[in-house]
Write a protein that holds these residues in place. Structure first.
Motif, PDB file in Angstrom:
ATOM      1  N   GLU A  88      43.517  18.980  21.942  1.00 28.53           N
ATOM      2  CA  GLU A  88      43.065  18.956  23.334  1.00 28.53           C
ATOM      3  C   GLU A  88      44.237  18.749  24.286  1.00 28.53           C
ATOM      4  N   GLU A 128      47.251  19.823  23.805  1.00 30.02           N
ATOM      5  CA  GLU A 128      47.879  21.156  23.857  1.00 30.02           C
ATOM      6  C   GLU A 128      47.123  22.085  24.788  1.00 30.02           C
ATOM      7  N   ARG A 129      45.794  22.097  24.667  1.00 26.34           N
ATOM      8  CA  ARG A 129      44.964  22.974  25.493  1.00 26.34           C
ATOM      9  C   ARG A 129      45.094  22.600  26.963  1.00 26.34           C
TER      10      ARG A 129
END
Length: 128
Positions: A94, A96-97
């Motif tokens: 998450e 990274e996203r």
């Protein structure tokens, strides 16, 4: 007794901030611009929803709270006194996203990660 209807974020560009949060939050989308809303904007001299000074996110199932992004001329100056805590089952993925969407990591703690949206508003990503 009061209940939360809306959460409001100040923003230098509400449309782009609303798009960020619509991608961050599960089940939220930018409220559709129907003809009545477009006419309201035109009456204010605004011909493009991208320049809307108050952009609304709504939950696709109609749940509250709604989330407003309102235009303010000044930039953020200090730490938020109120922030959102977001839950996830995979904090690494998450983060990274969210960073790919424009968020930044401010600090990492044992139980949460403090992040900022593109406008500098803090929020926390809670580790499961």
């Amino acid at each position: 007794m009061a209940s939360i209807k809306d959460i409001v974020f100040d923003s230098p560009h509400p449309a782009s901030t609303a798009r960020f949060w619509a991608q961050v939050l599960d089940g939220y989308e930018i409220a559709p611009y129907d003809e009545e809303e477009l006419a309201r904007l035109r009456s204010m001299g605004i011909n493009d929803p991208e320049d809307d000074p108050t952009v609304l996110l709504v939950h696709t199932a109609g749940r509250l709270p709604r989330i407003f992004f309102q235009l303010v001329p000044e930039s953020k100056r200090v730490k938020n006194r109120v922030h959102l805590d977001l839950g996830t089952t995979d904090a690494v993925a998450e983060v990274e996203r969210l960073c790919a969407l424009g968020a930044t990591v401010q600090a990492e703690r044992e139980d949460w990660i403090t992040m900022q949206d593109p406008d500098g508003n803090e929020f926390c990503l809670m580790r499961s």
